[in-house]
Design a protein around this motif. Structure first.
Motif, PDB file in Angstrom:
ATOM      1  N   GLY A 158       0.920  -1.193  -0.092  1.00 46.65           N
ATOM      2  CA  GLY A 158       0.074   0.044   0.009  1.00 46.65           C
ATOM      3  C   GLY A 158       0.878   1.241  -0.072  1.00 46.65           C
ATOM      4  N   ASP A 159       2.097   0.968   0.174  1.00 46.59           N
ATOM      5  CA  ASP A 159       3.174   2.297  -0.047  1.00 46.59           C
ATOM      6  C   ASP A 159       3.564   2.573  -1.566  1.00 46.59           C
ATOM      7  N   ALA A 160       3.939   3.877  -1.742  1.00 50.16           N
ATOM      8  CA  ALA A 160       4.501   4.217  -3.042  1.00 50.16           C
ATOM      9  C   ALA A 160       5.448   5.253  -2.601  1.00 50.16           C
ATOM     10  N   TRP A 161       6.698   5.129  -3.211  1.00 50.30           N
ATOM     11  CA  TRP A 161       7.608   6.014  -3.115  1.00 50.30           C
ATOM     12  C   TRP A 161       7.285   7.378  -3.740  1.00 50.30           C
ATOM     13  N   LEU A 162       7.284   8.379  -3.159  1.00 52.32           N
ATOM     14  CA  LEU A 162       6.779   9.819  -3.894  1.00 52.32           C
ATOM     15  C   LEU A 162       8.434  10.594  -4.139  1.00 52.32           C
ATOM     16  N   ALA A 163       8.351  10.749  -5.489  1.00 55.78           N
ATOM     17  CA  ALA A 163       9.470  11.742  -5.947  1.00 55.78           C
ATOM     18  C   ALA A 163       8.694  13.062  -6.312  1.00 55.78           C
ATOM     19  N   GLY A 164       8.729  13.293  -7.549  1.00 58.54           N
ATOM     20  CA  GLY A 164       8.046  14.768  -7.834  1.00 58.54           C
ATOM     21  C   GLY A 164       6.658  14.917  -7.655  1.00 58.54           C
ATOM     22  N   GLY A 165       5.900  13.733  -7.535  1.00 62.57           N
ATOM     23  CA  GLY A 165       4.515  13.418  -7.263  1.00 62.57           C
ATOM     24  C   GLY A 165       3.684  13.774  -8.675  1.00 62.57           C
ATOM     25  N   THR A 166       4.223  14.226 -10.013  1.00 59.81           N
ATOM     26  CA  THR A 166       3.621  14.613 -11.100  1.00 59.81           C
ATOM     27  C   THR A 166       2.805  13.625 -11.610  1.00 59.81           C
ATOM     28  N   VAL A 167       3.247  12.390 -11.501  1.00 58.58           N
ATOM     29  CA  VAL A 167       2.472  10.942 -11.979  1.00 58.58           C
ATOM     30  C   VAL A 167       1.582  10.720 -10.537  1.00 58.58           C
ATOM     31  N   LEU A 168       1.966  10.492  -9.523  1.00 61.17           N
ATOM     32  CA  LEU A 168       1.236  10.053  -8.678  1.00 61.17           C
ATOM     33  C   LEU A 168      -0.080  11.180  -8.319  1.00 61.17           C
ATOM     34  N   PHE A 169       0.276  12.344  -8.174  1.00 65.40           N
ATOM     35  CA  PHE A 169      -0.882  13.312  -8.084  1.00 65.40           C
ATOM     36  C   PHE A 169      -1.806  13.504  -9.282  1.00 65.40           C
ATOM     37  N   SER A 170      -1.332  13.102 -10.483  1.00 70.87           N
ATOM     38  CA  SER A 170      -2.272  13.124 -11.548  1.00 70.87           C
ATOM     39  C   SER A 170      -3.002  11.787 -11.792  1.00 70.87           C
ATOM     40  N   TYR A 171      -2.354  10.918 -11.555  1.00 68.37           N
ATOM     41  CA  TYR A 171      -3.158   9.500 -11.653  1.00 68.37           C
ATOM     42  C   TYR A 171      -4.222   9.244 -10.180  1.00 68.37           C
ATOM     43  N   GLY A 172      -3.611   9.508  -9.235  1.00 67.57           N
ATOM     44  CA  GLY A 172      -4.340   9.453  -8.088  1.00 67.57           C
ATOM     45  C   GLY A 172      -4.188   8.166  -7.301  1.00 67.57           C
ATOM     46  N   SER A 173      -4.501   7.875  -6.130  1.00 66.78           N
ATOM     47  CA  SER A 173      -4.231   6.642  -5.300  1.00 66.78           C
ATOM     48  C   SER A 173      -4.725   5.132  -5.595  1.00 66.78           C
ATOM     49  N   LEU A 174      -5.597   5.454  -6.536  1.00 66.40           N
ATOM     50  CA  LEU A 174      -6.393   4.291  -7.176  1.00 66.40           C
ATOM     51  C   LEU A 174      -5.449   3.423  -8.314  1.00 66.40           C
ATOM     52  N   ALA A 175      -4.741   4.192  -8.964  1.00 63.24           N
ATOM     53  CA  ALA A 175      -4.091   3.754 -10.035  1.00 63.24           C
ATOM     54  C   ALA A 175      -2.985   2.895  -9.926  1.00 63.24           C
ATOM     55  N   PHE A 176      -2.492   2.484  -8.890  1.00 66.62           N
ATOM     56  CA  PHE A 176      -1.098   1.958  -8.858  1.00 66.62           C
ATOM     57  C   PHE A 176      -1.284   0.377  -8.191  1.00 66.62           C
ATOM     58  N   GLY A 177      -2.109  -0.195  -8.550  1.00 70.05           N
ATOM     59  CA  GLY A 177      -2.279  -1.719  -8.151  1.00 70.05           C
ATOM     60  C   GLY A 177      -3.468  -1.847  -7.571  1.00 70.05           C
ATOM     61  N   PRO A 178      -3.636  -3.139  -7.347  1.00 73.62           N
ATOM     62  CA  PRO A 178      -5.234  -3.722  -6.939  1.00 73.62           C
ATOM     63  C   PRO A 178      -5.694  -3.233  -5.600  1.00 73.62           C
ATOM     64  N   ARG A 179      -4.838  -2.522  -4.809  1.00 72.85           N
ATOM     65  CA  ARG A 179      -5.414  -1.936  -3.746  1.00 72.85           C
ATOM     66  C   ARG A 179      -5.030  -0.349  -3.776  1.00 72.85           C
ATOM     67  N   PRO A 180      -5.849   0.515  -3.065  1.00 66.92           N
ATOM     68  CA  PRO A 180      -5.314   1.883  -3.076  1.00 66.92           C
ATOM     69  C   PRO A 180      -4.177   2.268  -2.284  1.00 66.92           C
ATOM     70  N   LEU A 181      -3.440   3.298  -2.566  1.00 67.77           N
ATOM     71  CA  LEU A 181      -2.323   3.855  -1.788  1.00 67.77           C
ATOM     72  C   LEU A 181      -2.828   4.208  -0.559  1.00 67.77           C
ATOM     73  N   THR A 182      -1.922   3.772   0.552  1.00 67.70           N
ATOM     74  CA  THR A 182      -2.293   4.351   1.846  1.00 67.70           C
ATOM     75  C   THR A 182      -1.154   5.066   2.456  1.00 67.70           C
ATOM     76  N   ARG A 183       0.127   4.980   1.950  1.00 67.38           N
ATOM     77  CA  ARG A 183       1.252   5.688   2.580  1.00 67.38           C
ATOM     78  C   ARG A 183       2.098   6.150   1.319  1.00 67.38           C
ATOM     79  N   LEU A 184       2.705   7.416   1.384  1.00 63.65           N
ATOM     80  CA  LEU A 184       3.549   7.808   0.618  1.00 63.65           C
ATOM     81  C   LEU A 184       4.906   7.994   1.378  1.00 63.65           C
ATOM     82  N   LEU A 185       6.002   7.266   0.786  1.00 62.02           N
ATOM     83  CA  LEU A 185       7.442   7.392   1.265  1.00 62.02           C
ATOM     84  C   LEU A 185       8.069   8.459   0.569  1.00 62.02           C
ATOM     85  N   ASP A 186       8.230   9.608   1.340  1.00 58.13           N
ATOM     86  CA  ASP A 186       8.504  10.879   0.517  1.00 58.13           C
ATOM     87  C   ASP A 186      10.004  10.950   0.482  1.00 58.13           C
TER      88      ASP A 186
END
Ligand SMILES: Cc1cc2nc3c(=O)[nH]c(=O)nc-3n(C[C@H](O)[C@H](O)[C@H](O)COP(=O)(O)OP(=O)(O)OC[C@H]3O[C@@H](n4cnc5c(N)ncnc54)[C@H](O)[C@@H]3O)c2cc1C
Length: 316
Positions: free
Chosen positions: A21-49
């Motif tokens: 449920g974690d994702a590495w957060l770099a610039g966030g230009t993909v993460l914050f444009s795709y949203g937390s439901l787009a990165f695998g079978p379950r929603p993201l719950t934490r960002l490792l910044d």
């Protein structure tokens, strides 16, 4: 876009802290444009910044250039103008800015998005992938328990939005070797529209003045690299492309049909072959596409694609 499933943002660069449920957060230009439901079978719950990683963006030594994964596109763009880079006199630094320009986005995006984020998003049109693969870059990947491994960037991306990272692995840096940076290079890139995403991006490198390395990106779902001991003839190059790229490896999306991407790959590969087969600055060479200065300064070919090559897509 709001990432409203996120419960915590954790500043860390330690893969040991990663959990489901974690994702590495770099610039966030993909993460914050795709949203937390787009990165695998379950929603993201934490960002490792990675924002406070403090990694030096660019390190230049006699062995080459190390790009931190957190190096932004804006920082990379300024690299060729730095005194240290200028003093090295590496011809292949000429690729840096065309590759950044292939990332058609505003300064706001360039100031945030990172080289590592581009590799890890692993889109066919990832221009940082093109640059790092074209220069025989090696990715250093950190895993839990202090482990580390290296992978050639040309093999890092394995398909459209797919790569070799295991869950939780962290891309730390990319090493570009001085041997590749010392080579003469040629660049060709096409987009279907003005200021559009790359549909075809090819980089040629003439190692030691003799052997040709051709890296095909954007046209294909993953980078494809061809190596020749000497610059081949036109037919040999086409045969090698036939062998290296099966029809279903050409990418298919709104930025270009596979048949167009294939035709343009052959065309631009031949231009690169011809450019690198003759002494630098030879007149009369054809230069299609964007961002690469014509060998003959009198020939205005920038933006040529918008005027001519789109006609090919339409079968003209
Ligand atoms: C206007 C616009 C134009 C764009 N054009 C292009 C384009 O032409 N080509 C293209 O490829 N992209 C394009 N993008 C998408 C995106 O901006 C880039 O791919 C960018 O480089 C992503 O970097 P980031 O640091 O913002 O990644 P983030 O959004 O922070 O992360 C992206 C993904 O990579 C992972 N990640 C990030 N860093 C690491 C790391 N060090 N280790 C492991 N995983 C990591 C994240 O967990 C996430 O899954 C565009 C975006 C916009 C808004």
């Amino acid at each position: 876009m709001d990432m409203n499933t996120i419960e915590a943002v954790v500043p860390t660069t330690d893969p040991e802290q990663w959990r489901d449920g974690d994702a590495w957060l770099a610039g966030g230009t993909v993460l914050f444009s795709y949203g937390s439901l787009a990165f695998g079978p379950r929603p993201l719950t934490r960002l490792l910044d990675l924002g406070s990683a403090g990694w030096t963006p660019v390190t230049i030594t006699a062995e080459g250039i190390d790009l931190a994964a957190t190096c932004t596109v804006a920082e990379l763009y300024s690299l060729p103008g730095t005194p240290d880079a200028i003093s090295r006199n590496w011809p292949a630094l000429d690729l840096v800015r065309p590759c950044c320009d292939s990332f058609v986005a505003s300064f706001k995006v360039w100031n945030m998005s990172t080289v590592g984020g581009n590799l890890c998003t692993s889109l066919p049109a990832g221009p940082m992938i093109s640059l790092c693969a074209g220069l025989d870059g090696t990715a250093t990947i950190l895993g839990p328990g202090g482990t580390s491994r290296t992978v050639p960037v040309a093999q890092f991306v394995t398909g459209d939005a797919a790569n070799c990272l295991a869950p939780g692995e962290l891309l730390r840096s990319i090493h570009l070797p001085a041997s590749a940076l010392s080579a003469r290079v040629a660049f060709r890139r096409l987009s279907l529209s003005n200021l559009g995403r790359s549909g075809v991006l090819l980089i040629g490198r003439l190692d030691g003045g003799t052997s040709l390395v051709l890296t095909v990106t954007a046209a294909t779902k993953r980078p494809v690299q061809l190596r020749f001991d000497a610059v081949p003839g036109t037919d040999a190059l086409a045969d090698a492309l036939d062998e290296a790229i099966p029809a279903d490896l050409y990418h298919n999306d709104i930025h270009g049909l596979p048949a167009w991407r294939r035709d343009m790959t052959y065309r631009l590969a031949e231009e690169i072959r011809a450019e690198l087969a003759v002494p630098e600055g030879a007149p009369g060479l054809r230069v299609s596409g964007d961002f690469w200065p014509p060998p003959d300064p009198g020939q205005d070919v920038r933006g040529h694609h918008a005027r001519g090559l789109n006609a090919q897509q339409e079968g003209a």
